[in-house]
Design a protein around this motif. Structure first.
Motif, mmCIF file in Angstrom:
data_model
loop_
_atom_site.group_PDB
_atom_site.id
_atom_site.type_symbol
_atom_site.label_atom_id
_atom_site.label_comp_id
_atom_site.label_asym_id
_atom_site.label_seq_id
_atom_site.Cartn_x
_atom_site.Cartn_y
_atom_site.Cartn_z
ATOM 1 N N TYR A 57 66.459 96.345 107.601
ATOM 2 C CA TYR A 57 65.353 96.581 108.546
ATOM 3 C C TYR A 57 64.629 97.597 107.853
ATOM 4 N N SER A 58 63.597 97.024 106.934
ATOM 5 C CA SER A 58 62.953 97.977 105.890
ATOM 6 C C SER A 58 61.692 97.355 105.685
ATOM 7 N N VAL A 59 60.616 98.166 105.777
ATOM 8 C CA VAL A 59 59.253 97.744 105.612
ATOM 9 C C VAL A 59 59.069 97.211 104.091
ATOM 10 N N THR A 60 59.883 97.752 103.071
ATOM 11 C CA THR A 60 59.670 97.197 101.815
ATOM 12 C C THR A 60 60.547 95.906 101.639
ATOM 13 N N LYS A 61 61.124 95.560 102.531
ATOM 14 C CA LYS A 61 61.950 94.331 102.313
ATOM 15 C C LYS A 61 61.538 92.923 103.272
ATOM 16 N N PHE A 62 60.722 93.492 104.183
ATOM 17 C CA PHE A 62 60.395 92.195 105.204
ATOM 18 C C PHE A 62 59.616 91.028 104.209
ATOM 19 N N ARG A 63 58.868 91.248 103.451
ATOM 20 C CA ARG A 63 58.125 90.140 102.915
ATOM 21 C C ARG A 63 59.024 89.279 101.829
ATOM 22 N N GLU A 64 60.217 90.088 101.307
ATOM 23 C CA GLU A 64 61.083 89.431 100.416
ATOM 24 C C GLU A 64 61.963 88.341 101.279
ATOM 25 N N TYR A 65 62.542 88.736 102.503
ATOM 26 C CA TYR A 65 63.224 88.041 103.336
ATOM 27 C C TYR A 65 62.485 87.145 104.260
ATOM 28 N N ALA A 66 61.179 87.157 104.327
ATOM 29 C CA ALA A 66 60.448 86.232 105.324
ATOM 30 C C ALA A 66 60.734 84.772 105.086
ATOM 31 N N GLU A 67 60.877 84.123 106.044
ATOM 32 C CA GLU A 67 60.753 82.432 105.966
ATOM 33 C C GLU A 67 59.585 81.943 106.850
ATOM 34 N N VAL A 68 59.379 80.957 106.599
ATOM 35 C CA VAL A 68 58.183 79.951 107.435
ATOM 36 C C VAL A 68 59.017 79.397 108.443
ATOM 37 N N ILE A 69 58.515 79.815 109.694
ATOM 38 C CA ILE A 69 59.395 79.041 110.885
ATOM 39 C C ILE A 69 58.557 77.864 111.525
ATOM 40 N N ASP A 70 59.349 76.836 110.824
ATOM 41 C CA ASP A 70 58.825 75.614 111.629
ATOM 42 C C ASP A 70 59.869 74.583 111.923
ATOM 43 N N ASN A 71 59.898 74.001 113.300
ATOM 44 C CA ASN A 71 61.190 73.265 113.892
ATOM 45 C C ASN A 71 61.216 72.323 112.745
ATOM 46 N N LYS A 72 60.280 71.473 112.228
ATOM 47 C CA LYS A 72 60.230 70.123 111.774
ATOM 48 C C LYS A 72 60.924 70.463 110.171
ATOM 49 N N ALA A 73 60.256 71.383 109.255
ATOM 50 C CA ALA A 73 60.906 71.733 107.971
ATOM 51 C C ALA A 73 61.593 72.885 108.291
ATOM 52 N N LYS A 74 62.840 72.628 108.635
ATOM 53 C CA LYS A 74 63.478 74.025 108.899
ATOM 54 C C LYS A 74 63.862 74.897 107.937
ATOM 55 N N SER A 75 63.752 76.303 108.084
ATOM 56 C CA SER A 75 63.932 77.095 107.025
ATOM 57 C C SER A 75 65.328 77.437 106.972
ATOM 58 N N GLN A 76 65.649 77.990 105.994
ATOM 59 C CA GLN A 76 67.282 78.419 105.876
ATOM 60 C C GLN A 76 67.870 79.067 107.250
ATOM 61 N N SER A 77 67.152 80.154 107.846
ATOM 62 C CA SER A 77 67.714 80.774 108.993
ATOM 63 C C SER A 77 67.626 79.710 110.294
#
Ligand SMILES: NC(=O)CC(=O)C(=O)O
Length: 290
Positions: A57-77
Motif C-alpha cells: 500500500y504505497s503511492v510509489t508502487k501502485f503503477r508498478e502493480y496495476a492491472e487492466v481489469i477486463d472480464n474477457k481478457a482476465k488479468s492475473q489477479s
C-alpha cells in the motif's frame, strides 16, 4: 416489512498480510486463507479480502502493480479471484487491487466483486482518495498516483444488495446512505480497508458503528494484518458490526479470519423498534438518495 436480506447468511473476512513485494505470493496467500475459511465454515456465502491485498500500500508502487481489469481478457489477479469464487461458490469481494485504464493511463484503487460462478459482476473504484496530513501522525497522498472513481457501487446478490466502498470512502456518510436507502436497499456495506496505527485507534470502530446505526444495516470492514516491516502500518481489527451498532466479530492485529452470521431478523427487529425510515423529515432536508 419486506426483508432486505432474504435469509441468514455467513460471511468470512480474511485479514491477510498481503504486502509482500511478490504479487503471486500475495495471491497464493489469499487463496490459502480462503481455503482455510471454507474448511472451517463451509456454508460461507460472502468472503471479503482487504484493501490492496496483492501489492504494497504505497503511492510509489501502485503503477508498478496495476492491472487492466477486463472480464474477457482476465488479468492475473482477476483470473485468480474468479477461479476462487467459482471453486467455492461464493460471492467474493476481492479486496482492492491497483488498476490501470489502458485508454487513459490512469490508475485506480479498485475492488472487483465476483459472483458464485466466478463472473466479475462489478468493480468499485475508490471514490474518495486518502489525502491527509496529520501533524506528528501520518502524511499520505493517494492522489499523487491514483485517480478517483466516478460511480457509487451497490451489487446484487442472491441474498439481497450489498454496497461497496473502499476505506476512506467510509468517512463520507452519503455513500453508505445511498446504498442503504431505496431503491438500492443494501443490507450491508462492505469496505475493504487499510486504516493505519494513527487513524485506526481514533476512528475505525466509530465509523463502522456510525455507518451501521445511521442506516440500520451491517457494516463489514476488512483490513490487512499489521506488518511493521512494510512502509504502511495497517491497523488490522477487521470487524463486522450489526444494525444496532454492536461489533459482533473483530480480529486482532495479526493474520486472522473472522466469521459472522448476518440475520434478517436483526435488521427487521431493530428497524421496527426504532423506525427511522418513516420518521425522516424530508420536508426540512433533502433525501440524498434521490
Ligand atoms: N487508508 C485510507 O484510505 C483511509 C484511512 O486510513 C483513514 O481514513 O484513516
Amino acid at each position: 416489512m419486506s426483508q432486505i436480506l432474504s435469509q441468514k447468511i455467513k460471511v468470512a473476512l480474511i485479514q491477510l498480510n498481503g504486502s509482500s513485494p511478490n504479487k503471486l505470493d500475495n495471491l497464493n496467500r489469499a487463496a490459502k486463507f480462503i481455503e482455510m475459511a471454507m474448511q472451517k465454515q463451509p456454508d460461507t456465502k460472502i468472503v471479503v479480502l482487504p484493501e490492496c491485498f496483492n501489492s504494497p500500500y504505497s503511492v510509489t508502487k501502485f503503477r508498478e502493480y496495476a492491472e487492466v481489469i477486463d472480464n474477457k481478457a482476465k488479468s492475473q489477479s482477476i483470473d485468480f479471484l474468479s477461479k476462487i469464487a467459482l471453486k467455492y461458490g461464493i460471492i467474493l469481494v476481492g479486496g482492492s487491487i491497483p488498476e490501470i485504464d489502458p485508454q487513459t493511463n490512469k490508475i485506480y484503487n479498485t475492488s472487483p466483486i465476483f459472483n458464485s460462478k466466478g463472473d466479475l459482476i462489478d468493480i468499485h473504484r475508490k471514490v474518495h482518495l486518502f489525502d491527509v496530513d496529520i501533524p506528528n501522525g501520518i502524511t499520505f497522498k493517494e492522489s499523487e498516483t491514483l485517480s478517483p472513481g466516478n460511480k457509487l457501487t451497490t451489487v446484487n446478490t442472491p441474498y439481497g444488495n450489498v454496497g461497496i466502498g473502499i476505506c476512506y470512502d467510509m468517512r463520507f456518510p452519503e455513500l453508505t446512505t445511498i446504498s442503504a436507502r431505496k431503491p438500492n436497499n443494501a443490507f450491508a456495506m462492505v469496505f475493504p480497508s487499510a486504516f493505519n496505527t494513527v487513524t485506526g485507534p481514533m476512528h475505525w470502530h466509530l465509523l463502522a458503528r456510525s455507518r451501521a446505526v445511521d442506516n440500520q444495516i451491517y457494516t463489514i470492514l476488512c483490513s490487512p494484518a499489521r506488518n511493521l516491516e512494510s512502509s504502511y502500518h495497517a491497523y488490522g481489527h477487521s470487524l463486522i458490526c450489526n444494525p444496532k451498532g454492536e461489533i459482533i466479530a473483530e480480529a486482532g492485529e495479526g493474520e486472522e479470519i473472522i466469521y459472522a452470521e448476518l440475520d434478517p431478523e436483526d435488521i427487521a427487529n431493530f428497524r421496527q423498534a426504532i423506525p427511522l425510515s418513516s420518521q425522516r423529515r424530508f420536508d426540512l432536508y433533502k433525501d440524498i438518495s434521490k
